[in-house]
Design an enzyme around this catalytic site. Sequence first.
Site, PDB file in Angstrom:
ATOM      1  N   SER A 234     -73.123  44.437  29.871  1.00 49.72           N
ATOM      2  CA  SER A 234     -73.685  43.663  28.777  1.00 49.72           C
ATOM      3  C   SER A 234     -73.696  44.495  27.494  1.00 49.72           C
ATOM      4  O   SER A 234     -72.646  44.918  27.025  1.00 49.72           O
ATOM      5  CB  SER A 234     -75.068  43.145  29.166  1.00 49.72           C
ATOM      6  OG  SER A 234     -75.535  42.188  28.259  1.00 49.72           O
TER       7      SER A 234
ATOM      8  N   GLU B 286     -71.987  33.147  33.755  1.00 45.25           N
ATOM      9  CA  GLU B 286     -72.778  34.082  32.944  1.00 45.25           C
ATOM     10  C   GLU B 286     -73.976  33.419  32.262  1.00 45.25           C
ATOM     11  O   GLU B 286     -75.095  33.916  32.293  1.00 45.25           O
ATOM     12  CB  GLU B 286     -71.883  34.708  31.862  1.00 45.25           C
ATOM     13  CG  GLU B 286     -70.771  35.582  32.385  1.00 45.25           C
ATOM     14  CD  GLU B 286     -71.172  37.031  32.524  1.00 45.25           C
ATOM     15  OE1 GLU B 286     -72.357  37.356  32.320  1.00 45.25           O
ATOM     16  OE2 GLU B 286     -70.288  37.848  32.848  1.00 45.25           O
TER      17      GLU B 286
ATOM     18  N   HIS C  47     -75.177  36.176  34.579  1.00 44.83           N
ATOM     19  CA  HIS C  47     -75.172  37.455  33.887  1.00 44.83           C
ATOM     20  C   HIS C  47     -76.069  38.450  34.632  1.00 44.83           C
ATOM     21  O   HIS C  47     -77.169  38.093  35.072  1.00 44.83           O
ATOM     22  CB  HIS C  47     -75.694  37.234  32.463  1.00 44.83           C
ATOM     23  CG  HIS C  47     -75.458  38.368  31.534  1.00 44.83           C
ATOM     24  ND1 HIS C  47     -74.212  38.875  31.254  1.00 44.83           N
ATOM     25  CD2 HIS C  47     -76.334  39.104  30.790  1.00 44.83           C
ATOM     26  CE1 HIS C  47     -74.312  39.850  30.381  1.00 44.83           C
ATOM     27  NE2 HIS C  47     -75.592  40.023  30.092  1.00 44.83           N
TER      28      HIS C  47
END
Length: 468
Positions: A192, A296, A377
């Site tokens: 990320s 995600e 995610h």
Amino acid sequence: MKLIVLLAALLVAPTPVAGAPGCTAQTSLGTVAGRAAGHLCVYRGIRYADAPRSRPPVPVGPWSGTFEATDASAVCPQFRDDVSEEYPDDRPVYLDEDCLRLNVWAPRGPGGHPVVVFVHGGAARFGTANEPRYDGTRPARDAVVVTLNYRLGLLGADNLFLRDQITALEWVRAHIASFGGDPGNVTAVGESEGAFSLSAMLATDHPQRLFRRVVLQSGSGYLVHSGPEPAVDLTGMSTLEVLRRQEELVGADPLAGAVHFGPHVDGELVRRPVIDAVEAGNARGIDVLIGSNRDEMGYFAQFDLGIARMTLDRYRAFFPPGLDLDEVAAAYRDEPDEVLAMLTDQTMRVPATRLAEAQGRWARSFMYRFDWGPAVHTAELPFVFGTLSFTGVPGGAEAFRADPAAARALSAGMRHAWASFARSGDPGWPEYRYGRATRTWDTPSGLVFAPGEAQRAAWDGYDFRYFR
């Protein structure tokens, strides 16, 4: 008899043990003492730089005596976020600006090991290298593992946090041999925000000075901003006041908040858009392993239920200029949630394919997609570290309980692939340039070619230089 009893007690003594033989590193800066933990030596809380307010980091200088590297409590200033992060203690807010510390897990015995440096995510506002889910014990079976803190939010603005990370990587190059690592074989891994940062480094001068290989999990240069946020004068503000001002600037939208802070093209450190730099060969010779998770954007629904019901009209605020939304949406009509699927591809998957294509001209590049369970995610992190801790992964714990043996096997497979890439630049499947080869991680895992090709091609008219 007393001697036998004493020897028996020593043999069953629990680890870690402070000051254990062999867990002392002699660096050019001074001596560092860690703790033994089975086959490893673990060094916690090594200061790599000082962090003067609103100024670049100052690399640490030599010290006298022995630095006891046993403190796992350093967290850079932030409000606690128990939904998506794990913390080393129960403090409600973290205010210590002296937080530029790193941790090292090193195999005991002969050196020359590959080195893996992990840069955590958290929207450049949350997280720490000291989260239990980032424990390096399992990955350190195959490499020396380093995790690092960096300044967050307003304290890390104007690319200061990126300079922190670079300073930590420079520390690794200079000193990791003292811990048994090979400074010429460093792989940087980011997830990320960590992946956004490492992508930005590909557009700095001579990124080869920092690492030989890079793993980008759910992030690419598309999330590197075109310019800085307006400057905020922090003079005279307490750390708590800085955090409060920071949250006022970010607002309540979790999607906007996820990208409010981050690296930007400043013309000095990050010279130009990442994709432009990569296409021009600025990162030549750096092998890349990059990928994303199937769903995600489902991650953000835990912060705002409206995201799970996002309409095309709301999505228009995030949709890039120069494309026709209806035309792109036509490629997603068969998706269970076309809007979130489009947003996932826009922010994560398609920019990753562009970077893999561009770098494939200058080095080896490999693509993966994580499909297990909810596949939102951060869902890959428990498997890469082998901690199988599902904080921040809605539905993750339930999916694990459904078949724990298969999940553990998946973790072992991913850790083996990441270790193989760190060791030799080959994770175990073909490069992306061979038919868009993509490793899918699931139970079972597999290899596919050009997955979701119609959806990927729907974005061909956009250059993915910046996220608007």
